[in-house]
Design a protein around this motif. Structure first.
Motif, PDB file in Angstrom:
ATOM      1  N   GLY A  68      51.844  50.627 -17.814  1.00 21.96           N
ATOM      2  CA  GLY A  68      50.361  50.658 -18.477  1.00 21.96           C
ATOM      3  C   GLY A  68      49.221  50.313 -17.628  1.00 21.96           C
ATOM      4  O   GLY A  68      49.334  49.759 -16.527  1.00 21.96           O
ATOM      5  N   LEU A  69      48.353  51.165 -17.558  1.00 19.10           N
ATOM      6  CA  LEU A  69      47.132  51.180 -16.809  1.00 19.10           C
ATOM      7  C   LEU A  69      45.799  51.083 -17.634  1.00 19.10           C
ATOM      8  O   LEU A  69      45.798  51.612 -18.624  1.00 19.10           O
ATOM      9  CB  LEU A  69      47.028  52.208 -15.888  1.00 19.10           C
ATOM     10  CG  LEU A  69      45.834  52.063 -14.719  1.00 19.10           C
ATOM     11  CD1 LEU A  69      46.092  51.060 -13.757  1.00 19.10           C
ATOM     12  CD2 LEU A  69      45.625  53.535 -14.156  1.00 19.10           C
ATOM     13  N   PHE A  70      44.843  50.032 -17.472  1.00 18.16           N
ATOM     14  CA  PHE A  70      43.860  49.819 -18.195  1.00 18.16           C
ATOM     15  C   PHE A  70      42.726  49.646 -17.313  1.00 18.16           C
ATOM     16  O   PHE A  70      42.783  48.783 -16.091  1.00 18.16           O
ATOM     17  CB  PHE A  70      43.823  48.618 -18.968  1.00 18.16           C
ATOM     18  CG  PHE A  70      42.535  48.366 -19.781  1.00 18.16           C
ATOM     19  CD1 PHE A  70      42.051  48.916 -20.743  1.00 18.16           C
ATOM     20  CD2 PHE A  70      41.720  47.306 -19.018  1.00 18.16           C
ATOM     21  CE1 PHE A  70      40.901  48.473 -21.351  1.00 18.16           C
ATOM     22  CE2 PHE A  70      40.538  46.947 -19.579  1.00 18.16           C
ATOM     23  CZ  PHE A  70      40.304  47.519 -20.788  1.00 18.16           C
ATOM     24  N   THR A  71      41.563  50.474 -17.433  1.00 16.09           N
ATOM     25  CA  THR A  71      40.612  50.154 -16.262  1.00 16.09           C
ATOM     26  C   THR A  71      39.229  50.293 -17.037  1.00 16.09           C
ATOM     27  O   THR A  71      39.184  51.056 -18.054  1.00 16.09           O
ATOM     28  CB  THR A  71      40.709  51.316 -15.261  1.00 16.09           C
ATOM     29  OG1 THR A  71      39.537  51.016 -14.226  1.00 16.09           O
ATOM     30  CG2 THR A  71      40.508  52.841 -15.725  1.00 16.09           C
ATOM     31  N   ASN A  72      38.210  49.574 -16.611  1.00 12.27           N
ATOM     32  CA  ASN A  72      37.106  49.569 -17.406  1.00 12.27           C
ATOM     33  C   ASN A  72      35.937  49.421 -16.221  1.00 12.27           C
ATOM     34  O   ASN A  72      35.848  48.472 -15.662  1.00 12.27           O
ATOM     35  CB  ASN A  72      36.967  48.335 -18.428  1.00 12.27           C
ATOM     36  CG  ASN A  72      35.614  48.305 -19.056  1.00 12.27           C
ATOM     37  OD1 ASN A  72      34.775  49.135 -18.957  1.00 12.27           O
ATOM     38  ND2 ASN A  72      35.394  46.945 -19.678  1.00 12.27           N
ATOM     39  N   LEU A  73      34.953  50.349 -16.132  1.00 11.76           N
ATOM     40  CA  LEU A  73      33.852  50.168 -15.220  1.00 11.76           C
ATOM     41  C   LEU A  73      32.614  50.319 -16.111  1.00 11.76           C
ATOM     42  O   LEU A  73      32.353  51.183 -17.117  1.00 11.76           O
ATOM     43  CB  LEU A  73      34.011  51.691 -14.641  1.00 11.76           C
ATOM     44  CG  LEU A  73      32.952  51.891 -13.628  1.00 11.76           C
ATOM     45  CD1 LEU A  73      32.784  50.744 -12.325  1.00 11.76           C
ATOM     46  CD2 LEU A  73      33.099  53.253 -12.908  1.00 11.76           C
ATOM     47  N   SER A  74      31.799  49.283 -15.881  1.00  9.62           N
ATOM     48  CA  SER A  74      30.447  49.101 -16.476  1.00  9.62           C
ATOM     49  C   SER A  74      29.235  49.075 -15.385  1.00  9.62           C
ATOM     50  O   SER A  74      29.471  48.479 -14.549  1.00  9.62           O
ATOM     51  CB  SER A  74      30.708  47.913 -17.621  1.00  9.62           C
ATOM     52  OG  SER A  74      30.817  46.920 -17.154  1.00  9.62           O
ATOM     53  N   TRP A  75      28.114  49.144 -16.017  1.00  6.39           N
ATOM     54  CA  TRP A  75      27.076  49.141 -15.345  1.00  6.39           C
ATOM     55  C   TRP A  75      25.807  48.658 -16.537  1.00  6.39           C
ATOM     56  O   TRP A  75      25.946  49.140 -17.327  1.00  6.39           O
ATOM     57  CB  TRP A  75      26.266  50.271 -14.511  1.00  6.39           C
ATOM     58  CG  TRP A  75      25.198  50.112 -13.830  1.00  6.39           C
ATOM     59  CD1 TRP A  75      24.943  49.442 -12.901  1.00  6.39           C
ATOM     60  CD2 TRP A  75      23.952  50.688 -14.237  1.00  6.39           C
ATOM     61  NE1 TRP A  75      23.629  49.632 -12.382  1.00  6.39           N
ATOM     62  CE2 TRP A  75      22.983  50.345 -13.239  1.00  6.39           C
ATOM     63  CE3 TRP A  75      23.618  51.411 -15.209  1.00  6.39           C
ATOM     64  CZ2 TRP A  75      21.752  50.694 -13.348  1.00  6.39           C
ATOM     65  CZ3 TRP A  75      22.405  52.041 -15.246  1.00  6.39           C
ATOM     66  CH2 TRP A  75      21.385  51.295 -14.236  1.00  6.39           C
ATOM     67  N   ALA A  76      24.974  47.748 -16.002  1.00  5.11           N
ATOM     68  CA  ALA A  76      23.881  47.307 -16.991  1.00  5.11           C
ATOM     69  C   ALA A  76      22.849  46.920 -16.085  1.00  5.11           C
ATOM     70  O   ALA A  76      22.831  46.565 -14.990  1.00  5.11           O
ATOM     71  CB  ALA A  76      24.485  45.934 -17.699  1.00  5.11           C
ATOM     72  N   SER A  77      21.766  47.363 -16.581  1.00 12.01           N
ATOM     73  CA  SER A  77      20.364  46.989 -15.928  1.00 12.01           C
ATOM     74  C   SER A  77      19.443  46.912 -17.091  1.00 12.01           C
ATOM     75  O   SER A  77      19.751  46.869 -18.359  1.00 12.01           O
ATOM     76  CB  SER A  77      20.016  48.271 -15.101  1.00 12.01           C
ATOM     77  OG  SER A  77      18.761  47.717 -14.413  1.00 12.01           O
ATOM     78  N   LYS A  78      18.146  46.406 -16.815  1.00  6.75           N
ATOM     79  CA  LYS A  78      17.176  46.263 -17.919  1.00  6.75           C
ATOM     80  C   LYS A  78      16.963  47.499 -18.903  1.00  6.75           C
ATOM     81  O   LYS A  78      16.615  48.583 -18.373  1.00  6.75           O
ATOM     82  CB  LYS A  78      15.926  45.959 -17.027  1.00  6.75           C
ATOM     83  CG  LYS A  78      15.019  45.333 -18.140  1.00  6.75           C
ATOM     84  CD  LYS A  78      13.679  45.009 -17.508  1.00  6.75           C
ATOM     85  CE  LYS A  78      12.791  44.350 -18.489  1.00  6.75           C
ATOM     86  NZ  LYS A  78      11.380  44.005 -18.318  1.00  6.75           N
ATOM     87  N   GLY A  79      17.431  47.015 -20.044  1.00  8.36           N
ATOM     88  CA  GLY A  79      17.238  48.103 -21.007  1.00  8.36           C
ATOM     89  C   GLY A  79      18.445  49.289 -21.176  1.00  8.36           C
ATOM     90  O   GLY A  79      18.453  50.170 -22.112  1.00  8.36           O
ATOM     91  N   ILE A  80      19.326  49.265 -20.258  1.00  6.81           N
ATOM     92  CA  ILE A  80      20.387  50.254 -20.072  1.00  6.81           C
ATOM     93  C   ILE A  80      21.900  49.515 -19.902  1.00  6.81           C
ATOM     94  O   ILE A  80      21.977  48.508 -19.200  1.00  6.81           O
ATOM     95  CB  ILE A  80      20.076  51.408 -19.035  1.00  6.81           C
ATOM     96  CG1 ILE A  80      18.784  52.072 -19.214  1.00  6.81           C
ATOM     97  CG2 ILE A  80      21.569  52.445 -18.930  1.00  6.81           C
ATOM     98  CD1 ILE A  80      18.576  53.064 -17.959  1.00  6.81           C
TER      99      ILE A  80
END
Lengths: 288, 567
Positions: free
Chosen positions: B278-290
């Motif tokens: 099993g492989l799980f990956t999560n890439l996230s990016w947050a900035s003001k309003g996005i």
């Protein structure tokens, strides 16, 4: 050094306590002919009822029926299968001719809904309505083990089933019961009609990605109903060895669409309280 | 005379014990008791239109699920107990829960170095792909471990955990190895705390690794195959292990976990010997309003249970994270996805944009737009050879490749949600969803369903205390039960009262007798942390899922009382 001990000691302790794994190398099984277990079958052993709870919309039920049939064939005259069509997977689908068959029955619905049996998914089965590995009903992978476990049980009664089918479509089933040993408790007798060779649609799944529909599936051992109520009739209370009785039941086939030549009668005696099946017998095809 | 003796004895005992009681009270200073309770009771009515009869209710028209949990703490010491009653369980919950008792109790001690728990506990290693025990009341799900858990914090930034125990299986006590013994260890390293040079670095990095082993007695199992009896050799110790990292840099966050399980033939995988991955990956990016995120998972034969015979939601040792969005609106959640532990591969992406007030798109009150897409397919599996069926018992089962997408779509969900305030008193949330739901794979019957779903959720704050909310929903599909519409009106008088009425109408059912209204009338009162709600109505058949774990919900009709409280 102090830090090393602080980290190393607990890490070592944790690792030592849980390291274990068994890698099994192929071949993963040994095999032996079923005949080794069934030939020369001891007639002093209890016969076995295998109930297969099924439905035409259940994708895993066709392989389960094959398992049940294999077991019945392997343990000829020792194991008898009832295919109980009940629950949401057995309902007819309005407007879909392929799944228009309604093979449900009042007795099947009552057994399916009886909470002690815990039939909460299909396919699921019971072997003599006895607990096996802590469960009274279980998946197909447990059926063989449960049957093998029950093959050694002693026979406590003789059951005989004889049928007459009249020209006016009336079935008369004559059941004889004789106890070979005493039994503590109330005993019921249930007499049911089964039908083979019914054809209709059956969902099927061959893992993983193939999802065919079998358009002309052959349904066997289908429970059509009970001749004496879903839970049968009480016939004895604490019967002693030698206690015997005969019962006669009738069923009218008129208008039901059942093919007599494909039907048979199955009778079983059970403990009235636990529902455990104590012995079972089945007639040949009814016919005329 | 006898009475006087009892009085004298009582007085003497009180005199002797009083100092102890007083001292005990001193010692108990600073102790706290907290807890919570919930009771869900239903009076069921028969309903011929939905097929609810006395038989389907097993003659038990009044049913209740309830729990009370009490936790006591004093300094470093904590103890607790949860009492549960299913008398009998509500329909849709497993009848094996029938009964009452205390399946969960524990005592724990914690200081800066060690945290020890004896009794029942819930634990999670990483994302849970190797071990996660938890409880979810709405699903009737509880896989708690009973035994011993030890956590060490030997150094700043390092956490070591060890667990050893057996899992809950309804009310069945553990005896004679009737289910597996779970042993596990986990290590977590937050490098920024461990290495002083990284303390103030913008890059935050956590590494982790886990190892779990399950011992289940029973080295053989017999099957019939044609005219043969097969005796399988089973692994009594099944191990699962893996590693993970979590990397954070500014607004970026990337977490990944890989898990591997050795041969684990079970009823769920048809007793095949293939190892699991099993492989799980999560890439996230947050900035003001996005906010942006991309997720992916690959699951290949990763069901891991402490009883190889179980095919239900019990005794799961691990948890396979869901990547599909969990919807709350009634029609949007009609076809929820249930994780397929035998094999699936999926991707998901989500984006949220908030346009500020007084901007070109935001207008006077701002605007939020959220888009989400997820798709899960079956694995691409090929047969081992010409004579072995895929998934055949007593074999390796099949061949598969890393991230090998199969052709069959299990689930797809594309949805867009727009939230907008209209002045100070009005707010609207508007959603559109397109879902593909492979009911044959997920529920085991009736093919694939393609549905378009629209939802408008309008709130009106009439006064500071009184608000009215309305939902208008539609689901359009040519498959399954056809088209639906639903409406809700909910009046809330803060802070205590609410009353609502909802109806789901299956106007597009091919079976005209089944074009039913599923109506519910509800009212509730909240006082501090206690909430009492009553409802009457008809509930449609379906499944509910939390985190990809699902429970079948049968059609019901009746009165329901729900009481929740915490203290």
């Amino acid at each position: 050094m102090k830090t090393l001990i602080k980290i190393g000691f607990p890490a070592l302790m944790i690792l030592v306590m849980m390291m274990a794994c068994d890698k099994v190398e192929a071949p993963y099984y040994t095999s032996r002919p079923l005949n080794n277990d069934t030939t020369g079958a001891d007639t002093n052993r209890r016969t076995i009822l295998l109930e297969d709870y099924t439905g035409h919309l259940c994708t895993n039920c066709a392989p389960a029926a094959t398992v049940a049939r294999n077991i019945q064939e392997a343990f000829e005259n020792k194991v008898f299968v009832i295919a109980v069509h009940a629950g949401s997977f057995a309902r007819p689908v309005p407007g879909n001719a392929l799944y228009s068959l309604d093979l449900r029955s009042e007795a099947g619905n009552d057994w399916y809904g009886y909470s002690t049996f815990n039939i909460d998914q299909n396919p699921k089965g019971m072997v003599n309505r006895r607990s096996y590995n802590g469960n009274i009903s279980f998946g197909t992978s447990e059926w063989t083990g449960a049957v093998l476990a029950d093959t050694a049980l002693p026979k406590i009664a003789i059951l005989t089933v004889k049928n007459e089918f009249s020209a006016d479509s009336l079935l008369t089933a004559k059941i004889g019961v004789k106890f070979l040993s005493s039994y503590s408790g109330n005993v019921t007798l249930t007499v049911c009609i089964l039908e083979d060779e019914i054809y209709g649609g059956q969902k099927n799944i061959i893992p993983p990605d193939s999802t065919p529909e079998i358009k002309r599936y052959r349904f066997m051992h289908v429970l059509r109903g009970s001749m004496n109520g879903s839970w049968g009739e009480q016939i004895a209370s604490n019967p002693a060895a030698g206690f015997a009785l005969n019962k006669v039941y009738t069923a009218d086939f008129e208008g039901k669409g059942w093919v007599p030549g494909h039907c048979s009668v199955i009778a079983f005696i059970s403990d009235a309280e636990t529902r455990e099946v104590l012995h079972v017998a089945k007639s040949g095809e009814i016919g005329l | 005379m006898k009475k006087n003796l009892i009085v004298c004895f009582g007085a003497a005992a009180l005199t002797l014990l009083l100092p102890i009681v007083v001292r005990s009270q001193e010692a108990l200073k600073g102790s706290e008791i907290h807890g919570s309770m919930q009771a869900d009771a239903t009076y069921y009515l028969t309903d011929t239109k939905t097929g609810i009869t006395d038989t389907t209710l097993a003659g038990k028209l009044i049913r209740m699920n309830a729990f009370t949990e009490v936790n006591y703490s004093l300094g470093n010491f904590t103890a607790g107990v949860r009492f549960e009653s299913y008398l009998p369980p509500l329909t849709g919950y497993d009848v094996q829960y029938n009964g009452t008792g205390a399946p969960y109790w524990y005592a724990s001690y914690k200081n800066d170095f060690i945290d020890v728990t004896a009794g029942n506990f819930y634990e999670q290693f990483g994302n849970g792909m190797i071990l996660r025990t938890y409880q979810e009341w709405t699903l009737g799900y509880d896989n708690s471990l009973r035994g011993l858990r030890v956590k060490f914090t030997p150094y700043h930034g390092i956490t070591l955990k060890g667990v050893y125990g057996v899992q809950r299986y309804y009310w069945e006590p553990y005896k004679d190895y009737n289910r597996g013994i779970v042993k596990g260890a986990d290590a977590d390293f937050f490098l920024n705390d461990i290495f002083t040079g990284m303390k103030d670095a913008r890059l935050k990095l956590t590494l982790g690794g886990s190892f779990v082993s399950d011992y289940q007695q029973g080295a053989t199992k017999e099957f019939t195959s044609g005219t043969q009896i097969l005796t399988l050799t089973l692994p009594e110790n099944v191990a699962c292990y893996g590693g993970r990292f979590n990397l954070n840099l500014g607004g970026f966050n990337w977490q990944t976990e890989y898990a591997h399980k050795i041969n684990d033939p079970t009823a769920l995988n048809n007793y095949i010997y293939k190892s699991g991955n099993g492989l799980f990956t999560n890439l996230s990016w947050a900035s003001k309003g996005i906010g942006l995120s991309v997720m992916s998972k690959w699951i290949d034969n990763m069901s891991y249970k402490s009883d190889r015979r179980d095919t239900k939601n019990m005794v799961n040792i691990n948890y396979l994270p869901a990547i599909t969005k969990e919807h709350t609106y009634a029609l949007a959640s009609m076809y929820p996805y249930s994780t397929q532990p035998n094999g699936e591969v999926g991707i998901a992406a989500a984006a949220t944009f908030h346009f500020a007030k007084n901007s070109w798109l935001g207008g006077k009150t701002g605007l939020t737009v959220a888009a989400n897409f997820s798709q899960v397919n079956g694995l691409k599996k090929t047969a081992l050879n010409d004579t072995t069926m895929i998934g055949q018992t007593g074999t390796e089962g099949y061949k598969s490749s890393f991230y090998g997408f199969g052709d069959e779509v299990y689930y797809q969900d594309a949805n867009l949600e727009v939230s907008k305030k209209f002045g100070k008193k009005w707010k609207g949330i508007f959603s559109y969803l397109y879902q593909t739901y492979n009911k044959l794979i997920i529920e085991g019957h009736e093919g694939t369903i393609y549905s378009n779903i629209g939802v408008a959720d309008i709130s009106w704050n009439i006064t500071k205390k009184v608000s009215l909310r309305g939902e208008f929903q539609g689901l359009w599909t040519k498959q399954d039960k056809g088209n639906w519409v639903a409406g809700l009106a909910e009046l809330t008088v803060s802070p205590s009262w609410f009353v609502s009425v909802m109806d789901q109408y299956n106007y597009g059912n091919d079976d005209t007798d089944q074009r039913l209204n599923y109506y519910t009338f509800s009212a509730g009162y909240t006082h501090h942390s206690t909430r009492i709600a009553v409802s009457y109505g008809r509930q449609r058949e379906g499944i509910i899922c939390v985190g990809g774990v699902c429970r079948y919900v049968p059609a019901t009709n009746g009165f329901t009382l729900t009481v929740t409280s915490s203290f």
